[in-house]
Write a protein that holds these residues in place. Structure first.
Motif, PDB file in Angstrom:
ATOM      1  N   ALA A 143       0.818  -1.215   0.000  1.00  0.00           N
ATOM      2  CA  ALA A 143       0.000   0.000   0.000  1.00  0.00           C
ATOM      3  C   ALA A 143       0.849   1.261   0.000  1.00  0.00           C
ATOM      4  N   LEU A 144       2.136   1.135   0.362  1.00  0.00           N
ATOM      5  CA  LEU A 144       3.031   2.293   0.380  1.00  0.00           C
ATOM      6  C   LEU A 144       3.905   2.370  -0.866  1.00  0.00           C
ATOM      7  N   GLN A 145       3.953   1.300  -1.632  1.00  0.00           N
ATOM      8  CA  GLN A 145       4.815   1.275  -2.809  1.00  0.00           C
ATOM      9  C   GLN A 145       4.167   1.914  -4.032  1.00  0.00           C
ATOM     10  N   THR A 146       2.856   1.924  -4.063  1.00  0.00           N
ATOM     11  CA  THR A 146       2.149   2.522  -5.200  1.00  0.00           C
ATOM     12  C   THR A 146       0.999   3.370  -4.691  1.00  0.00           C
ATOM     13  N   PRO A 147       0.792   4.530  -5.309  1.00  0.00           N
ATOM     14  CA  PRO A 147      -0.301   5.399  -4.848  1.00  0.00           C
ATOM     15  C   PRO A 147      -1.683   4.859  -5.154  1.00  0.00           C
ATOM     16  N   TRP A 148      -1.778   3.840  -6.011  1.00  0.00           N
ATOM     17  CA  TRP A 148      -3.095   3.361  -6.427  1.00  0.00           C
ATOM     18  C   TRP A 148      -3.899   2.783  -5.280  1.00  0.00           C
ATOM     19  N   TYR A 149      -3.232   2.197  -4.305  1.00  0.00           N
ATOM     20  CA  TYR A 149      -3.964   1.643  -3.163  1.00  0.00           C
ATOM     21  C   TYR A 149      -4.726   2.745  -2.427  1.00  0.00           C
ATOM     22  N   LEU A 150      -4.022   3.825  -2.115  1.00  0.00           N
ATOM     23  CA  LEU A 150      -4.663   4.925  -1.395  1.00  0.00           C
ATOM     24  C   LEU A 150      -5.703   5.624  -2.261  1.00  0.00           C
ATOM     25  N   ILE A 151      -5.396   5.790  -3.536  1.00  0.00           N
ATOM     26  CA  ILE A 151      -6.343   6.452  -4.444  1.00  0.00           C
ATOM     27  C   ILE A 151      -7.648   5.662  -4.531  1.00  0.00           C
ATOM     28  N   ILE A 152      -7.542   4.354  -4.696  1.00  0.00           N
ATOM     29  CA  ILE A 152      -8.733   3.523  -4.822  1.00  0.00           C
ATOM     30  C   ILE A 152      -9.484   3.457  -3.500  1.00  0.00           C
ATOM     31  N   ALA A 153      -8.750   3.414  -2.379  1.00  0.00           N
ATOM     32  CA  ALA A 153      -9.407   3.390  -1.068  1.00  0.00           C
ATOM     33  C   ALA A 153     -10.196   4.674  -0.840  1.00  0.00           C
ATOM     34  N   VAL A 154      -9.606   5.806  -1.189  1.00  0.00           N
ATOM     35  CA  VAL A 154     -10.303   7.082  -1.042  1.00  0.00           C
ATOM     36  C   VAL A 154     -11.514   7.140  -1.968  1.00  0.00           C
ATOM     37  N   THR A 155     -11.395   6.574  -3.160  1.00  0.00           N
ATOM     38  CA  THR A 155     -12.523   6.532  -4.098  1.00  0.00           C
ATOM     39  C   THR A 155     -13.688   5.727  -3.512  1.00  0.00           C
ATOM     40  N   GLY A 156     -13.375   4.571  -2.938  1.00  0.00           N
ATOM     41  CA  GLY A 156     -14.424   3.770  -2.307  1.00  0.00           C
ATOM     42  C   GLY A 156     -15.086   4.494  -1.151  1.00  0.00           C
ATOM     43  N   ALA A 157     -14.267   5.208  -0.344  1.00  0.00           N
ATOM     44  CA  ALA A 157     -14.820   5.977   0.773  1.00  0.00           C
ATOM     45  C   ALA A 157     -15.730   7.090   0.262  1.00  0.00           C
ATOM     46  N   ALA A 158     -15.321   7.750  -0.830  1.00  0.00           N
ATOM     47  CA  ALA A 158     -16.127   8.833  -1.399  1.00  0.00           C
ATOM     48  C   ALA A 158     -17.465   8.313  -1.913  1.00  0.00           C
ATOM     49  N   ILE A 159     -17.460   7.126  -2.518  1.00  0.00           N
ATOM     50  CA  ILE A 159     -18.712   6.541  -2.998  1.00  0.00           C
ATOM     51  C   ILE A 159     -19.669   6.322  -1.836  1.00  0.00           C
ATOM     52  N   ALA A 160     -19.141   5.772  -0.740  1.00  0.00           N
ATOM     53  CA  ALA A 160     -19.983   5.542   0.437  1.00  0.00           C
ATOM     54  C   ALA A 160     -20.455   6.849   1.064  1.00  0.00           C
ATOM     55  N   PHE A 161     -19.629   7.883   0.988  1.00  0.00           N
ATOM     56  CA  PHE A 161     -19.960   9.165   1.613  1.00  0.00           C
ATOM     57  C   PHE A 161     -21.073   9.892   0.866  1.00  0.00           C
ATOM     58  N   PHE A 162     -21.008   9.867  -0.452  1.00  0.00           N
ATOM     59  CA  PHE A 162     -21.933  10.684  -1.241  1.00  0.00           C
ATOM     60  C   PHE A 162     -23.197   9.938  -1.678  1.00  0.00           C
ATOM     61  N   ILE A 163     -23.163   8.615  -1.683  1.00  0.00           N
ATOM     62  CA  ILE A 163     -24.327   7.851  -2.118  1.00  0.00           C
ATOM     63  C   ILE A 163     -25.059   7.308  -0.903  1.00  0.00           C
ATOM     64  N   GLU A 164     -26.345   7.634  -0.778  1.00  0.00           N
ATOM     65  CA  GLU A 164     -27.157   7.178   0.339  1.00  0.00           C
ATOM     66  C   GLU A 164     -27.752   5.807   0.020  1.00  0.00           C
ATOM     67  N   ILE A 165     -27.263   4.776   0.718  1.00  0.00           N
ATOM     68  CA  ILE A 165     -27.817   3.431   0.555  1.00  0.00           C
ATOM     69  C   ILE A 165     -28.098   2.886   1.938  1.00  0.00           C
ATOM     70  N   GLU A 166     -29.357   2.647   2.248  1.00  0.00           N
ATOM     71  CA  GLU A 166     -29.729   2.116   3.554  1.00  0.00           C
ATOM     72  C   GLU A 166     -30.856   1.109   3.404  1.00  0.00           C
ATOM     73  N   GLY A 167     -31.197   0.488   4.512  1.00  0.00           N
ATOM     74  CA  GLY A 167     -32.317  -0.427   4.532  1.00  0.00           C
ATOM     75  C   GLY A 167     -32.042  -1.734   3.815  1.00  0.00           C
ATOM     76  N   ALA A 168     -33.100  -2.345   3.301  1.00  0.00           N
ATOM     77  CA  ALA A 168     -32.999  -3.670   2.680  1.00  0.00           C
ATOM     78  C   ALA A 168     -32.101  -3.648   1.449  1.00  0.00           C
ATOM     79  N   LEU A 169     -32.129  -2.547   0.689  1.00  0.00           N
ATOM     80  CA  LEU A 169     -31.290  -2.454  -0.508  1.00  0.00           C
ATOM     81  C   LEU A 169     -29.823  -2.556  -0.128  1.00  0.00           C
ATOM     82  N   TRP A 170     -29.411  -1.794   0.901  1.00  0.00           N
ATOM     83  CA  TRP A 170     -28.010  -1.829   1.299  1.00  0.00           C
ATOM     84  C   TRP A 170     -27.632  -3.181   1.889  1.00  0.00           C
ATOM     85  N   ASP A 171     -28.548  -3.838   2.591  1.00  0.00           N
ATOM     86  CA  ASP A 171     -28.267  -5.179   3.107  1.00  0.00           C
ATOM     87  C   ASP A 171     -27.857  -6.118   1.978  1.00  0.00           C
ATOM     88  N   ARG A 172     -28.589  -6.057   0.877  1.00  0.00           N
ATOM     89  CA  ARG A 172     -28.278  -6.926  -0.255  1.00  0.00           C
ATOM     90  C   ARG A 172     -26.966  -6.530  -0.912  1.00  0.00           C
TER      91      ARG A 172
END
Length: 268
Positions: A63-92
């Protein structure tokens, strides 16, 4: 790292993205600020790989040898932050994110062991550590009993299967990407099977994940989009029996969180 092929990196980065999304939703449910949100997402997505690389002692962590790990991790966090998914849909959605991640990271961990000429039992250990390490560290940071100890049979057993299959394919010199693909799919299928069997035997009602403020809003017959201030005002003007019911909701939620048996605690 040059010993790994393209398909390996596809699996590795896919696991980072999915785990960051799951970790981000946990932080959102606990109403963390942006720093806590990012920290939990990064832990969820990178801790397993960091532990694996520390055990291998082969130089700086991947994770320290290439920036892609951090970039992709931040991208995944941003998706979770900005997209509201709750309830039964998010369970699935979260369920399938989890099972795919199990297969992906188990194969990644076992592949590291093979490349470093480690014995078979070490390969199995690295498969489990890589696939469950992020959730384990996250639960410890959040002060909860790690879900790995209470409800992670749908992760550990499939991880062992994926690691074993990866070893077998490597022994018979099957093309690396073919072995990785089949092993990761088999682990995901086993994970789903374990979940469905255990769920059918439990005969428990399905729980859907909602943040605590949304649960309280539902108890007060308010809109989920009402602000925290409005909810606080509604509580202040509520009847005693309604306030007691809200306390029950809060305590129930807190007990599940600390015991690691809530829908959130079961995620990676």
């Amino acid at each position: 790292m040059n010993d790994f092929g393209t398909f390996y990196y596809i699996l590795e980065y896919t696991g980072v993205l999915l785990a960051a999304m799951v970790g981000g939703t946990v932080a959102k449910r606990m109403n963390f600020d942006v720093v806590g949100f990012g920290f939990i997402a990064l832990i969820s997505s990178l801790a397993g790989g960091l532990i694996r690389d520390c055990l291998l002692s082969i130089g700086p962590a991947a994770a320290l040898q290439t920036p892609w790990y951090l970039i992709i991790a931040v991208t995944g966090a941003a998706i979770a932050f900005f997209i509201e998914i709750e309830g039964a849909l998010w369970d699935r959605v979260r369920f399938y994110l989890d099972v795919v991640t199990v297969g992906v990271w188990s194969v990644v961990g076992a592949t590291h062991a093979i490349v470093n000429d480690l014995p078979w039992i070490s390969a199995l250990l690295l498969a489990v550590i890589t696939s469950t390490g992020g959730a384990l560290v996250r639960d410890v940071v959040l002060g909860k009993v790690p879900a790995l100890f209470t409800s992670q049979k749908m992760h550990v057993f499939p991880s062992l299967l994926a690691g074993a299959m990866t070893l077998v394919f490597a022994h018979f010199e099957v093309k690396a990407w073919v072995g990785m693909l089949i092993s990761s799919v088999a682990a995901s299928v086993l994970s789903m099977t374990v979940y469905w069997v255990s769920t059918s035997r439990a005969h428990q009602p399905t729980l859907t994940e909602r943040s605590l403020d949304r649960r309280i809003a539902a108890e007060l017959n308010m809109s989920p989009d009402d602000s925290v201030t409005n909810i606080a005002d509604a509580i202040a003007g509520a009847k005693d029996k309604d306030v007691l019911n809200l306390i029950r909701v809060y305590l129930h939620d807190e007990v599940l969180e600390r015991a690691g048996t809530s829908p959130t605690a079961a995620s990676r």
